[in-house]
Every structure is written in C-alpha cells, then in structure tokens.
Design a protein around this motif. Structure first.
Motif, PDB file in Angstrom:
ATOM      1  N   ASN A 126      -8.984 -12.974  21.171  1.00 22.47           N
ATOM      2  CA  ASN A 126      -7.904 -12.678  22.119  1.00 22.47           C
ATOM      3  C   ASN A 126      -7.277 -11.310  21.901  1.00 22.47           C
ATOM      4  N   ASP A 127      -7.642 -10.618  20.836  1.00 25.90           N
ATOM      5  CA  ASP A 127      -7.193  -9.251  20.563  1.00 25.90           C
ATOM      6  C   ASP A 127      -5.686  -9.145  20.322  1.00 25.90           C
ATOM      7  N   ASP A 128      -5.027 -10.287  20.014  1.00 31.72           N
ATOM      8  CA  ASP A 128      -3.601 -10.241  19.693  1.00 31.72           C
ATOM      9  C   ASP A 128      -3.406  -9.626  18.314  1.00 31.72           C
ATOM     10  N   GLU A 129      -2.329  -8.858  18.174  1.00 28.14           N
ATOM     11  CA  GLU A 129      -2.082  -8.160  16.912  1.00 28.14           C
ATOM     12  C   GLU A 129      -1.345  -9.054  15.919  1.00 28.14           C
ATOM     13  N   PHE A 130      -1.802  -9.050  14.651  1.00 29.68           N
ATOM     14  CA  PHE A 130      -1.082  -9.764  13.604  1.00 29.68           C
ATOM     15  C   PHE A 130       0.211  -9.029  13.276  1.00 29.68           C
ATOM     16  N   GLU A 131       1.279  -9.776  13.098  1.00 26.85           N
ATOM     17  CA  GLU A 131       2.553  -9.194  12.729  1.00 26.85           C
ATOM     18  C   GLU A 131       2.628  -9.066  11.200  1.00 26.85           C
ATOM     19  N   PRO A 132       3.471  -8.144  10.671  1.00 28.55           N
ATOM     20  CA  PRO A 132       3.605  -8.013   9.211  1.00 28.55           C
ATOM     21  C   PRO A 132       4.028  -9.312   8.538  1.00 28.55           C
ATOM     22  N   SER A 133       4.778 -10.137   9.282  1.00 27.13           N
ATOM     23  CA  SER A 133       5.230 -11.402   8.708  1.00 27.13           C
ATOM     24  C   SER A 133       4.147 -12.483   8.755  1.00 27.13           C
ATOM     25  N   ARG A 134       3.079 -12.228   9.489  1.00 30.19           N
ATOM     26  CA  ARG A 134       2.005 -13.217   9.616  1.00 30.19           C
ATOM     27  C   ARG A 134       0.653 -12.529   9.466  1.00 30.19           C
ATOM     28  N   MET A 135       0.199 -12.424   8.221  1.00 35.12           N
ATOM     29  CA  MET A 135      -1.082 -11.818   7.925  1.00 35.12           C
ATOM     30  C   MET A 135      -2.200 -12.872   8.022  1.00 35.12           C
ATOM     31  N   PRO A 136      -3.445 -12.453   8.234  1.00 34.21           N
ATOM     32  CA  PRO A 136      -4.553 -13.418   8.258  1.00 34.21           C
ATOM     33  C   PRO A 136      -4.645 -14.184   6.936  1.00 34.21           C
ATOM     34  N   GLU A 137      -5.184 -15.380   7.008  1.00 27.57           N
ATOM     35  CA  GLU A 137      -5.370 -16.179   5.818  1.00 27.57           C
ATOM     36  C   GLU A 137      -6.555 -15.662   5.006  1.00 27.57           C
ATOM     37  N   VAL A 138      -6.603 -16.047   3.735  1.00 30.04           N
ATOM     38  CA  VAL A 138      -7.728 -15.655   2.885  1.00 30.04           C
ATOM     39  C   VAL A 138      -9.020 -16.208   3.481  1.00 30.04           C
TER      40      VAL A 138
ATOM     41  N   ALA B  48      -5.585 -13.555  -2.134  1.00 28.76           N
ATOM     42  CA  ALA B  48      -4.159 -13.600  -1.793  1.00 28.76           C
ATOM     43  C   ALA B  48      -3.489 -12.283  -2.126  1.00 28.76           C
ATOM     44  N   GLU B  49      -3.929 -11.646  -3.212  1.00 26.46           N
ATOM     45  CA  GLU B  49      -3.349 -10.346  -3.585  1.00 26.46           C
ATOM     46  C   GLU B  49      -3.600  -9.301  -2.497  1.00 26.46           C
ATOM     47  N   ASP B  50      -4.757  -9.399  -1.843  1.00 28.72           N
ATOM     48  CA  ASP B  50      -5.084  -8.415  -0.809  1.00 28.72           C
ATOM     49  C   ASP B  50      -4.246  -8.571   0.449  1.00 28.72           C
ATOM     50  N   GLN B  51      -3.620  -9.734   0.651  1.00 27.54           N
ATOM     51  CA  GLN B  51      -2.772  -9.909   1.835  1.00 27.54           C
ATOM     52  C   GLN B  51      -1.643  -8.893   1.844  1.00 27.54           C
ATOM     53  N   THR B  52      -1.039  -8.681   0.685  1.00 27.26           N
ATOM     54  CA  THR B  52       0.032  -7.676   0.583  1.00 27.26           C
ATOM     55  C   THR B  52      -0.503  -6.280   0.851  1.00 27.26           C
ATOM     56  N   CYS B  53      -1.691  -6.015   0.354  1.00 22.73           N
ATOM     57  CA  CYS B  53      -2.299  -4.689   0.568  1.00 22.73           C
ATOM     58  C   CYS B  53      -2.557  -4.441   2.047  1.00 22.73           C
ATOM     59  N   TRP B  54      -3.031  -5.472   2.753  1.00 27.09           N
ATOM     60  CA  TRP B  54      -3.280  -5.311   4.187  1.00 27.09           C
ATOM     61  C   TRP B  54      -1.973  -5.084   4.944  1.00 27.09           C
ATOM     62  N   SER B  55      -0.912  -5.722   4.487  1.00 21.43           N
ATOM     63  CA  SER B  55       0.393  -5.492   5.114  1.00 21.43           C
ATOM     64  C   SER B  55       0.839  -4.049   4.907  1.00 21.43           C
ATOM     65  N   ASP B  56       0.597  -3.504   3.703  1.00 19.92           N
ATOM     66  CA  ASP B  56       0.941  -2.105   3.419  1.00 19.92           C
ATOM     67  C   ASP B  56       0.113  -1.149   4.291  1.00 19.92           C
ATOM     68  N   LEU B  57      -1.135  -1.516   4.550  1.00 21.05           N
ATOM     69  CA  LEU B  57      -2.008  -0.657   5.357  1.00 21.05           C
ATOM     70  C   LEU B  57      -1.463  -0.459   6.767  1.00 21.05           C
ATOM     71  N   THR B  58      -0.838  -1.490   7.314  1.00 16.63           N
ATOM     72  CA  THR B  58      -0.355  -1.414   8.691  1.00 16.63           C
ATOM     73  C   THR B  58       0.963  -0.663   8.830  1.00 16.63           C
ATOM     74  N   LYS B  59       1.587  -0.323   7.702  1.00 15.64           N
ATOM     75  CA  LYS B  59       2.860   0.404   7.764  1.00 15.64           C
ATOM     76  C   LYS B  59       2.634   1.858   8.156  1.00 15.64           C
ATOM     77  N   ALA B  60       3.703   2.515   8.602  1.00 14.77           N
ATOM     78  CA  ALA B  60       3.610   3.924   9.028  1.00 14.77           C
ATOM     79  C   ALA B  60       3.038   4.780   7.899  1.00 14.77           C
ATOM     80  N   ASN B  61       2.151   5.701   8.293  1.00 13.93           N
ATOM     81  CA  ASN B  61       1.405   6.476   7.303  1.00 13.93           C
ATOM     82  C   ASN B  61       1.100   7.854   7.869  1.00 13.93           C
TER      83      ASN B  61
END
Length: 449
Positions: free
Chosen positions: A60-72, A34-47
């Motif tokens: 389906n190749d749909d992109e996950f939104e920052p508000s909806r990260m994959p489950e553990v 669960a801690e890594d969910q936040t890290c993955w959200s940070d990874l997708t931010k502008a860099n």
C-alpha cells in the motif's frame, strides 16, 4: 547518521531489489534485530547527507511513522532521496550505479568530478582523468578533480552497430591515473569491470549487441570476433587502461594511426577465443610500429614545414602589398577628385563655379565607389585566402600539431591582417573626409575661391 553507518545498516537488513540512480536509492529491506529498530528510526530523521529517508509498507506504500517501526523480520520499502550536486555523485551500491545502462552512459555521468562511496576505506580511494573516487565521510570537505584536456572521441575510430550507444562519450571518465592501494576491494572490482568494457569498446574496430552480450570485432588480419566475461575484464583492465592512455592520450594528432596499429596487434595476439596470453608485448609492438611510422613521416614533416614557411611569407607579403596598393590608389584618386576644387581656385567666373560644383558631385561619387570597391575586393581576397589555408592546414595536421600551426602560420598572418586593416581604416577616413568636403562644396555649404 553517517553514510557509512547507513550503508552498514542496510547491508544488515538483507537488501533485495536494489535500484540506485544519481538521485534515488530504493530497495526492499527487513529489520534484522530489535537493536536495529532504533537505528532505522534514526535513519529517517533529518540529515544533511540526503534529502529524506522513508520506510514504506509493501503493497500500500504507506509510510511508517517514527513511533511505529516495522517489526523484526518484517519487510518494507526503503526510499532515500539524495542531495543533487553539479559535480559530485554520492553512491551506496556501486554495483547498481556502474551497471551498463543508459543513465550512466552519457554526459550526465561524465560531468562528475568527485564520486563519494559509502562503505569503502581510504585505501580503496583512486582517481581517473575526470574524477576522484573517495569514501563518503561525514564532515569531509569535498575536493573536486581538475579535468584533464579532452581526449579524441572513439566514435571516429570504432563502428558501433548496436542500438545501445555502447561507445563512451568521454574516455577520461574510465582511464585510471592513480590506482587504489587496495585493488581487491569490492567497489573497485565492480568499477574495473565497467571501466574495462568502456576501454575495450574504444580500442576495437567494430562492436555490436547480440541480445545478451557485447560482441567485439577486430579487422586484423586476422579478423576476430569475441566477447569477454567479467573475470577476464578484471584481469585485463590495467592493461587496456595503459593501452587507451597511449592511443588516445595525445589529443592533438595521430590517435587514428595509434588506434589502427594497436587494434591490428590485438588481432594478431588473440588466440583460441581468449586473451589468456595477452601481456604488454602487444602494446609494445604497437608502440614500436608507431615509432617506425613517425620516423618515416618525419621527412614529410620537414618538407611540409619548409613549404609552410614559404607560403606564410608569401601570404603576409601579399597582405602588406594590398595595404600599399590601397595607400597609392588613395593619392591617385585624391588628385583626380581634387580637379573641381582646383578649377574653382583658378577661375572666378560664375560658369566655372557651376561646372566645378557639378564635377564635385561626380568626384565625390567616384571616391565613394573607389574605396568601397577596394574594400570589397580586398576583403573577398582575404576570405578566399582563409578558406585556402583551412584546406592545407587540414592536410598538415598529420605532421604538425595545431599549436605549431598557430605559431608558424596563424600568428604572423593575423599580425599582417591587423596592419592591413589599420592602413585600410586610415585611408578610408581620408576618403570620407574628401567626400564630405566635395559634397559640402557642391551643395554650397562651403565656399572656395
């Protein structure tokens, strides 16, 4: 998020089907906690380290939104688009980058002067004759490696019968000039295997692709056919690194002779389908044989230098003589061409004036033909001499470097040609002046007498 943090995050996600190129990283990951969910959200931010990082659903190749990260435990596709630089390569997974494939076996890879790797320590940094390999650190000012002089192309010495373009295009990319403090790092172990295969390919006589592995051939005697596994490659990289530097390191001459001597000693050293006993003695034997070869060749070099100096003196003298002959012929031609003017000065009759004008046309044409023919013949002679020089310079390259040839032959001959052309241009201007005077006199533009 820094490159090192991103690399550690990906490593924790049990990455599968990793595919990395100079521009893109793709792999299948799953969130470890669960801690890594936040890290993955940070990874997708502008860099600033990469153009974009996207998490996509599998199928389906749909992109996950920052508000909806994959489950553990849920798998997803990671796509990181890297920044592209002219001379800098950024790497997450060196195993993929340094695998033998077409993209990283051509000038696209040879152009890099700095390779930044996520997840390695400073003790793992090293350099080749083409690039620095450093840790991919946030905020660090990139320092590019200054290229060494080009090395001879191994294609001139090795016959490649495969359809995979196995031979490297630029050996500077694979010869280490400063090893890392920690040679046991995972990254350097991967790089050493690739470096070894490139260097060995350049030091044998023939190579081919069997469908599963590279086959190497040594002409010997004795003739040898073999292949090398990864474990042997890591053990022998430093040895073949030294050998490649000796064989190809002096780009000016004798690389072919050194290659032949080393490959012959390598064939003699090979025993029982392996190089288990291979040590520096093989290279030392090739170097001893090369010293004997140089000693034998030195007498030929001295004789070649003596003949070269005599030839250069003779050629520069001939070029100077051409200038003298051009000047002497000018005075003779002017004396002949001045006859109409002298005739007009000695006689004031109308008939003499008409005759002298007709002769002036003839004299002007004579001067034009004379100077043009001399220019053509002299330039043609200089061209043929240049072609002849190329022939004997090619033969002398085995005993004398290009720099020595330039100092002994090219420079003095170039000076003589420059002096000749100064004289030729000056003489041509005098001819042109005489032609203009004669033509204007014949046409009545100027009056004499």
């Amino acid at each position: 998020m820094t490159p090192s943090q991103a690399f550690e995050l990906i490593q924790r996600s049990n990455p599968q089907r990793i595919d990395e190129t100079t521009a893109l990283l793709t792999c299948v990951c799953q969130i470890a906690s669960a801690e890594d969910q936040t890290c993955w959200s940070d990874l997708t931010k502008a860099n600033t380290h990469w153009v974009s990082a996207k998490l996509k659903e599998i199928g389906n190749d749909d992109e996950f939104e920052p508000s909806r990260m994959p489950e553990v435990g849920e798998e997803f596709n990671l796509v990181i688009v890297k920044n592209l630089h002219d001379n800098i390569l950024d790497i997450f997974f060196p195993t993929e980058i340094f695998s033998r494939n077409e993209e990283f076996h051509d000038e696209n890879f040879d152009r890099f002067r700095l390779v930044r790797v996520a997840g390695i320590e400073e003790k793992g940094a090293f350099s080749t004759k083409n690039a620095f390999y450093r840790s991919w650190i946030e905020g660090a000012e990139p320092v590019l490696r200054q290229q060494d002089d080009p090395l001879p192309n191994p294609k001139g010495f090795v016959r490649d019968y495969s359809a995979k373009a196995i031979l490297p295009l630029d050996l500077r990319t694979w010869i280490v000039d400063k090893y890392p403090e920690n040679t046991k790092s995972a990254f350097f172990q991967v790089w050493m295997r690739r470096s070894f295969s490139e260097l060995l390919s350049s030091l044998v006589n023939r190579l081919d692709w069997s469908g599963e592995e590279v086959k190497y051939y040594l002409d010997g005697p004795p003739s040898v056919e073999f292949h090398i596994d990864d474990a042997e490659g890591k053990r022998l990289q430093a040895y073949f690194n030294e050998a490649a530097e000796w064989v190809f390191g002096n780009a000016s001459r004798d690389a072919e002779a050194r290659h032949e001597l080393f490959s012959h000693e390598l064939a003699r050293e090979y025993r029982s389908d392996e190089f288990a006993s291979l040590d520096s003695q093989c290279l030392r034997s090739a170097q001893a044989a090369y010293r004997a070869y140089i000693k034998h060749k030195s007498s030929d070099a001295i004789e070649a230098l003596a003949k070269l100096r005599v030839s250069v003196i003779e050629e520069t003298q001939k070029i100077s003589d051409r200038g003298h002959e051009l000047a002497k012929s000018m005075w003779r031609d002017i004396a002949v061409a001045g006859t109409p003017l002298i005739l007009r000065l000695l006689s004031n009759s109308t008939d003499a004036g008409d005759i002298s004008k007709k002769l002036a046309y003839v004299a002007a044409a004579f001067l034009a033909v004379s100077i043009l023919s001399q220019w053509f013949l002299n330039e043609r002679w200089l061209w043929s001499q240049g072609k002849a020089r190329e022939v004997w310079k090619t033969k002398l390259h085995i005993a004398i470097t290009k720099q020595e040839l330039g100092e002994i032959a090219d420079t003095p001959i170039a000076r003589s040609k420059f002096d000749y052309r100064v004289v030729a241009i000056s003489v041509s201007l005098i001819y042109l002046g005489m032609i203009v005077i004669l033509w204007r006199y014949a046409s009545g533009a100027i009056q004499i007498g």
